[in-house]
Design a protein around this motif. Structure first.
Motif, PDB file in Angstrom:
ATOM      1  N   LEU A  89       0.669  -1.547   0.090  1.00 45.19           N
ATOM      2  CA  LEU A  89      -0.504   0.286  -0.271  1.00 45.19           C
ATOM      3  C   LEU A  89       0.831   1.013   0.292  1.00 45.19           C
ATOM      4  O   LEU A  89       0.778   2.285  -0.963  1.00 45.19           O
ATOM      5  CB  LEU A  89      -0.864   0.014   1.015  1.00 45.19           C
ATOM      6  CG  LEU A  89      -2.439  -0.473   1.149  1.00 45.19           C
ATOM      7  CD1 LEU A  89      -3.373  -0.160   2.898  1.00 45.19           C
ATOM      8  CD2 LEU A  89      -3.070  -0.732  -0.020  1.00 45.19           C
ATOM      9  N   VAL A  90       1.897   1.180   0.979  1.00 42.95           N
ATOM     10  CA  VAL A  90       2.723   2.487   0.823  1.00 42.95           C
ATOM     11  C   VAL A  90       3.419   2.624  -0.413  1.00 42.95           C
ATOM     12  O   VAL A  90       3.718   4.229  -0.568  1.00 42.95           O
ATOM     13  CB  VAL A  90       3.746   1.934   2.022  1.00 42.95           C
ATOM     14  CG1 VAL A  90       4.701   2.989   2.081  1.00 42.95           C
ATOM     15  CG2 VAL A  90       3.326   2.672   3.356  1.00 42.95           C
ATOM     16  N   PHE A  91       3.563   1.697  -0.810  1.00 43.99           N
ATOM     17  CA  PHE A  91       4.273   1.559  -2.377  1.00 43.99           C
ATOM     18  C   PHE A  91       4.432   2.062  -3.367  1.00 43.99           C
ATOM     19  O   PHE A  91       3.972   2.970  -4.091  1.00 43.99           O
ATOM     20  CB  PHE A  91       5.765   0.471  -2.595  1.00 43.99           C
ATOM     21  CG  PHE A  91       6.615   0.211  -1.378  1.00 43.99           C
ATOM     22  CD1 PHE A  91       8.230   1.896  -1.144  1.00 43.99           C
ATOM     23  CD2 PHE A  91       6.399  -0.512  -0.686  1.00 43.99           C
ATOM     24  CE1 PHE A  91       9.051   1.419  -0.890  1.00 43.99           C
ATOM     25  CE2 PHE A  91       7.550   0.060   0.898  1.00 43.99           C
ATOM     26  CZ  PHE A  91       9.077   0.571   0.655  1.00 43.99           C
ATOM     27  N   ARG A  92       2.491   1.509  -3.058  1.00 40.30           N
ATOM     28  CA  ARG A  92       1.428   2.202  -4.676  1.00 40.30           C
ATOM     29  C   ARG A  92       1.515   3.686  -4.148  1.00 40.30           C
ATOM     30  O   ARG A  92       1.103   4.214  -5.135  1.00 40.30           O
ATOM     31  CB  ARG A  92       0.176   0.995  -4.225  1.00 40.30           C
ATOM     32  CG  ARG A  92       0.562  -0.195  -4.959  1.00 40.30           C
ATOM     33  CD  ARG A  92      -0.773  -0.740  -4.723  1.00 40.30           C
ATOM     34  NE  ARG A  92      -0.096  -2.497  -4.679  1.00 40.30           N
ATOM     35  CZ  ARG A  92      -1.426  -3.704  -4.676  1.00 40.30           C
ATOM     36  NH1 ARG A  92      -2.266  -2.778  -4.922  1.00 40.30           N
ATOM     37  NH2 ARG A  92      -0.965  -4.757  -6.044  1.00 40.30           N
ATOM     38  N   PHE A  93       1.422   4.390  -3.250  1.00 35.95           N
ATOM     39  CA  PHE A  93       1.287   5.056  -2.798  1.00 35.95           C
ATOM     40  C   PHE A  93       2.366   6.092  -2.678  1.00 35.95           C
ATOM     41  O   PHE A  93       2.249   7.612  -3.869  1.00 35.95           O
ATOM     42  CB  PHE A  93       0.777   6.113  -1.308  1.00 35.95           C
ATOM     43  CG  PHE A  93       0.972   6.611  -0.875  1.00 35.95           C
ATOM     44  CD1 PHE A  93      -0.521   6.861  -1.290  1.00 35.95           C
ATOM     45  CD2 PHE A  93       0.577   7.520   0.135  1.00 35.95           C
ATOM     46  CE1 PHE A  93      -0.917   9.014  -1.050  1.00 35.95           C
ATOM     47  CE2 PHE A  93       0.915   8.491   0.488  1.00 35.95           C
ATOM     48  CZ  PHE A  93      -0.280   9.638   0.017  1.00 35.95           C
TER      49      PHE A  93
END
Length: 362
Positions: free
Chosen positions: A79-83
């Motif tokens: 989720l963080v790296f997609r953000f």
């Protein structure tokens, strides 16, 4: 409640607001949320420092987010790296992805070979998300450390006092010398795009790691650099209802899990459901405490609150839905992961033989 090396228990909305106030951050306003234009803002990524100001910088800005890998990545990391990728896709942000693998040797009793193998596995997961190689830099401290970053860490260290580091992180006399130096290296990670390219940085980060951003913000003006900003995220609950942890496999779905593992883990997930199907159909469920509900909404934008509360959907129905969607997501991710492994040198020539160098370690 939590610190950079220990996070325990859940955090209530009231506690999140208190922490934001105590940390000197601001809740993300409706105006900023509209500008960021991301479905997890502000529900998951909910507070910030100076983000609007940094996004207005005339030469652009950078986003940095890394890993300190001791285990495989789990879905919350995705989720963080997609953000982070969202910033690159929508705003053209330069992305820097540093690996704090050296910290793992300093903070935990781990072997060099294991940490480097985990760095490599995490690297594949990270790059499988689809970052643009022309606008992304990757660095593993233990394998591909940039001289510019080390020099910056030394400069940061010369502007930090031992008392400041100890007060911020709770370090004690019996801890090794290296861990006391590490906040300077973390500051170098954060400030590298500013020093090298003149780009102010935004750091999407969990509340437990925010102390490193605060230290970087404190030292940056002493080095003649712009203060970094950050976007703070809430904690996603683990499958068992407590903290999600890579060291507790039952609490997380890992990016490398196969369909059988996904089905088993989600099948055992905490829902807070009633003892019998009859009772649940009559009284309904409680989505506020249900991990399955939260995952459906967070990862896939599926909101079954009404069906849960009305008793139309039972826990088994939601678990089946989540299992199918999660399995499909991971199958796609793992396919991209395999493709990335064949093309690591697109991000940096020194990554081309990284696997061979790591495997050569005994």
């Amino acid at each position: 409640m939590f610190d950079a090396y220990n996070v325990e228990g859940g955090v209530s909305e009231e506690e999140y607001r208190k922490v934001v106030k105590d940390f000197g951050a601001s809740l993300i306003s409706d105006q900023l949320a509209k500008r960021l234009d991301h479905p997890l803002v502000p529900d998951l990524f909910f507070a910030h420092r100076d983000v609007g100001k940094i996004m207005d910088h005339e030469s652009g800005f950078s986003v940095i987010s890394g890993r300190g890998p001791s285990m495989n990545m789990h879905i919350a990391h995705l989720l963080v790296f997609r953000f982070v990728r969202h910033f690159q896709d929508k705003f053209g942000a330069f992305v820097f992805l540093p690996f704090s693998d050296d910290e793992k040797l300093l903070a935990r009793d781990l072997e060099l070979g294991h940490v480097l193998r985990m760095s490599y596995e995490n690297l594949l997961d990270m790059l499988a998300i689809g970052f643009d190689p022309k606008n992304t830099e990757v660095m593993l401290d233990l394998a591909t450390l940039k001289q510019d970053v080390y020099n910056l860490a030394v400069e940061a260290a010369s502007n930090m006092t031992l008392s400041t580091v100890r007060a911020a992180l709770g370090f004690t006399d019996d801890m090794n010398v290296g861990i006391h130096f590490y906040p300077a290296m973390q500051s170098a990670h954060i400030l590298y795009p500013t020093k090298k390219y003149g780009l102010p940085t935004i750091v999407p980060i969990g509340l437990d790691q925010d102390v490193f951003v605060k230290l970087a913000r404190d030292v940056a003006p002493k080095m003649g650099l712009a203060k970094p900003g950050d976007i703070l995220s809430k904690f996603l609950p683990g499958l068992t209802g407590g903290k999600m942890s890579s060291s507790k496999p039952e609490t997380a779905v890992f990016t490398t899990d196969g369909p059988k593992e996904v089905k088993k883990k989600i099948g055992n997930a905490f829902t807070g459901g009633l003892p019998t199907a009859e009772e649940q159909r009559k009284k309904g469920g409680n989505p506020e405490v249900c991990v399955v509900y939260q995952y459906l909404k967070t990862f896939f934008g599926v909101d079954v609150r009404q069906q849960c509360r009305s008793g139309e959907y039972l826990c088994g129905d939601c678990k089946k839905m989540l299992t199918e969607k999660m399995t499909q997501m991971l199958t796609t991710h793992q396919s991209e992961r395999a493709k990335v492994e064949k093309n690591l040198d697109k991000f940096a020539p020194e990554l081309g033989d990284l696997k061979d160098r790591i495997l050569a370690l005994k």
